[in-house]
Design a protein around this motif. Structure first.
Motif, PDB file in Angstrom:
ATOM      1  N   UNK A  68    -100.263  -1.979 -39.488  1.00 39.26           N
ATOM      2  CA  UNK A  68    -100.359  -0.662 -38.854  1.00 39.26           C
ATOM      3  C   UNK A  68    -101.283  -0.704 -37.635  1.00 39.26           C
ATOM      4  N   UNK A  69    -101.108  -1.718 -36.808  1.00 38.42           N
ATOM      5  CA  UNK A  69    -101.935  -1.916 -35.617  1.00 38.42           C
ATOM      6  C   UNK A  69    -101.895  -0.665 -34.742  1.00 38.42           C
ATOM      7  N   UNK A  70    -103.049  -0.145 -34.443  1.00 39.99           N
ATOM      8  CA  UNK A  70    -103.152   1.055 -33.624  1.00 39.99           C
ATOM      9  C   UNK A  70    -102.768   2.329 -34.357  1.00 39.99           C
ATOM     10  N   UNK A  71    -102.476   2.230 -35.641  1.00 41.61           N
ATOM     11  CA  UNK A  71    -102.123   3.408 -36.431  1.00 41.61           C
ATOM     12  C   UNK A  71    -100.775   4.004 -36.083  1.00 41.61           C
ATOM     13  N   UNK A  72     -99.904   3.228 -35.422  1.00 42.69           N
ATOM     14  CA  UNK A  72     -98.634   3.782 -34.959  1.00 42.69           C
ATOM     15  C   UNK A  72     -97.431   2.962 -35.392  1.00 42.69           C
ATOM     16  N   UNK A  73     -97.572   2.122 -36.396  1.00 37.96           N
ATOM     17  CA  UNK A  73     -96.475   1.255 -36.794  1.00 37.96           C
ATOM     18  C   UNK A  73     -95.843   1.751 -38.093  1.00 37.96           C
ATOM     19  N   UNK A  74     -94.861   2.642 -37.959  1.00 34.25           N
ATOM     20  CA  UNK A  74     -94.266   3.266 -39.122  1.00 34.25           C
ATOM     21  C   UNK A  74     -92.880   2.774 -39.478  1.00 34.25           C
ATOM     22  N   UNK A  75     -92.325   1.830 -38.699  1.00 37.37           N
ATOM     23  CA  UNK A  75     -90.989   1.296 -38.968  1.00 37.37           C
ATOM     24  C   UNK A  75     -91.081  -0.202 -39.161  1.00 37.37           C
ATOM     25  N   UNK A  76     -90.001  -0.790 -39.654  1.00 36.89           N
ATOM     26  CA  UNK A  76     -90.018  -2.217 -39.965  1.00 36.89           C
ATOM     27  C   UNK A  76     -88.864  -2.923 -39.266  1.00 36.89           C
ATOM     28  N   UNK A  77     -89.186  -4.064 -38.655  1.00 37.22           N
ATOM     29  CA  UNK A  77     -88.156  -4.916 -38.071  1.00 37.22           C
ATOM     30  C   UNK A  77     -88.230  -6.278 -38.745  1.00 37.22           C
ATOM     31  N   UNK A  78     -87.084  -6.945 -38.760  1.00 34.19           N
ATOM     32  CA  UNK A  78     -86.988  -8.286 -39.335  1.00 34.19           C
ATOM     33  C   UNK A  78     -86.894  -9.289 -38.195  1.00 34.19           C
ATOM     34  N   UNK A  79     -87.598 -10.408 -38.314  1.00 35.76           N
ATOM     35  CA  UNK A  79     -87.585 -11.478 -37.308  1.00 35.76           C
ATOM     36  C   UNK A  79     -86.355 -12.342 -37.534  1.00 35.76           C
ATOM     37  N   UNK A  80     -85.255 -11.917 -36.966  1.00 36.30           N
ATOM     38  CA  UNK A  80     -83.990 -12.610 -37.182  1.00 36.30           C
ATOM     39  C   UNK A  80     -83.873 -13.802 -36.249  1.00 36.30           C
ATOM     40  N   UNK A  81     -83.280 -14.842 -36.729  1.00 35.97           N
ATOM     41  CA  UNK A  81     -83.195 -16.072 -35.971  1.00 35.97           C
ATOM     42  C   UNK A  81     -84.448 -16.909 -36.155  1.00 35.97           C
ATOM     43  N   UNK A  82     -85.491 -16.311 -36.713  1.00 38.47           N
ATOM     44  CA  UNK A  82     -86.716 -17.027 -37.053  1.00 38.47           C
ATOM     45  C   UNK A  82     -86.736 -17.215 -38.551  1.00 38.47           C
ATOM     46  N   UNK A  83     -87.826 -16.778 -39.153  1.00 43.59           N
ATOM     47  CA  UNK A  83     -87.947 -16.935 -40.600  1.00 43.59           C
ATOM     48  C   UNK A  83     -87.471 -15.715 -41.377  1.00 43.59           C
ATOM     49  N   UNK A  84     -87.032 -14.663 -40.673  1.00 45.72           N
ATOM     50  CA  UNK A  84     -86.532 -13.468 -41.336  1.00 45.72           C
ATOM     51  C   UNK A  84     -87.619 -12.560 -41.879  1.00 45.72           C
ATOM     52  N   UNK A  85     -88.871 -12.901 -41.657  1.00 52.04           N
ATOM     53  CA  UNK A  85     -89.988 -12.098 -42.181  1.00 52.04           C
ATOM     54  C   UNK A  85     -90.030 -10.739 -41.488  1.00 52.04           C
ATOM     55  N   UNK A  86     -90.668  -9.789 -42.151  1.00 53.39           N
ATOM     56  CA  UNK A  86     -90.720  -8.408 -41.677  1.00 53.39           C
ATOM     57  C   UNK A  86     -92.048  -8.099 -41.003  1.00 53.39           C
ATOM     58  N   UNK A  87     -91.991  -7.223 -39.999  1.00 51.83           N
ATOM     59  CA  UNK A  87     -93.157  -6.757 -39.251  1.00 51.83           C
ATOM     60  C   UNK A  87     -93.110  -5.244 -39.157  1.00 51.83           C
ATOM     61  N   UNK A  88     -94.261  -4.590 -39.340  1.00 56.59           N
ATOM     62  CA  UNK A  88     -94.285  -3.161 -39.035  1.00 56.59           C
ATOM     63  C   UNK A  88     -94.459  -3.016 -37.528  1.00 56.59           C
ATOM     64  N   UNK A  89     -93.807  -2.014 -36.962  1.00 56.78           N
ATOM     65  CA  UNK A  89     -93.778  -1.818 -35.516  1.00 56.78           C
ATOM     66  C   UNK A  89     -93.686  -0.337 -35.200  1.00 56.78           C
ATOM     67  N   UNK A  90     -94.064   0.059 -33.980  1.00 55.55           N
ATOM     68  CA  UNK A  90     -93.851   1.447 -33.580  1.00 55.55           C
ATOM     69  C   UNK A  90     -92.353   1.774 -33.601  1.00 55.55           C
ATOM     70  N   UNK A  91     -92.009   2.924 -34.110  1.00 53.24           N
ATOM     71  CA  UNK A  91     -90.598   3.294 -34.259  1.00 53.24           C
ATOM     72  C   UNK A  91     -89.880   3.482 -32.929  1.00 53.24           C
ATOM     73  N   UNK A  92     -90.612   3.661 -31.833  1.00 57.53           N
ATOM     74  CA  UNK A  92     -89.954   3.875 -30.548  1.00 57.53           C
ATOM     75  C   UNK A  92     -89.707   2.576 -29.781  1.00 57.53           C
ATOM     76  N   UNK A  93     -90.054   1.413 -30.350  1.00 56.38           N
ATOM     77  CA  UNK A  93     -89.704   0.137 -29.720  1.00 56.38           C
ATOM     78  C   UNK A  93     -88.182   0.008 -29.673  1.00 56.38           C
ATOM     79  N   UNK A  94     -87.656  -0.475 -28.567  1.00 54.38           N
ATOM     80  CA  UNK A  94     -86.207  -0.665 -28.448  1.00 54.38           C
ATOM     81  C   UNK A  94     -85.844  -2.052 -28.941  1.00 54.38           C
ATOM     82  N   UNK A  95     -84.954  -2.087 -29.923  1.00 55.57           N
ATOM     83  CA  UNK A  95     -84.423  -3.346 -30.430  1.00 55.57           C
ATOM     84  C   UNK A  95     -83.122  -3.054 -31.168  1.00 55.57           C
ATOM     85  N   UNK A  96     -82.329  -4.081 -31.415  1.00 54.35           N
ATOM     86  CA  UNK A  96     -81.092  -3.863 -32.187  1.00 54.35           C
ATOM     87  C   UNK A  96     -81.419  -3.322 -33.574  1.00 54.35           C
TER      88      UNK A  96
END
Length: 97
Positions: free
Chosen positions: A62-90
């Motif tokens: 929850x870096x900066x208190x604004x990471x409320x969504x989760x993305x998966x590192x695809x093509x890498x190890x598939x691990x999950x990261x919390x991220x700001x929900x307004x980041x643009x990604x597939x």
């Protein structure tokens, strides 16, 4: 992303086990993509329950208190990261057949 998935499919992808995590990884071969896990008690967007988690080391942070969504590192190890929900990604939708 959530609106699009719910309008055209069923919802964002929920990942309940390692096999489903691999299926998500197979869909988008590189980069990060949104999955349907949200910080609100780490619930899946479709309301389903799963204790399966595949966090990267040090995550969720929850870096900066604004990471409320989760993305998966695809093509890498598939691990999950919390991220700001307004980041643009597939994102990954699913449909009940």
């Amino acid at each position: 992303m959530l609106y699009y998935c719910r309008k055209h499919y069923t919802d964002l992808a929920s990942v309940r086990n390692a096999a489903e995590n691999q299926k998500v990884d197979d869909v988008i071969p590189a980069g990060a993509a949104w999955i349907g896990l949200f910080r609100d008690s780490w619930k899946w967007s479709d309301g389903s329950f799963s204790s399966f988690r595949y966090w990267a080391p040090g995550q969720p942070d929850n870096y900066g208190g604004k990471e409320g969504c989760v993305s998966a590192d695809l093509g890498g190890d598939g691990k999950w990261w919390d991220s700001p929900c307004d980041n643009k990604r597939p994102f990954i939708c699913y449909s009940e057949c």
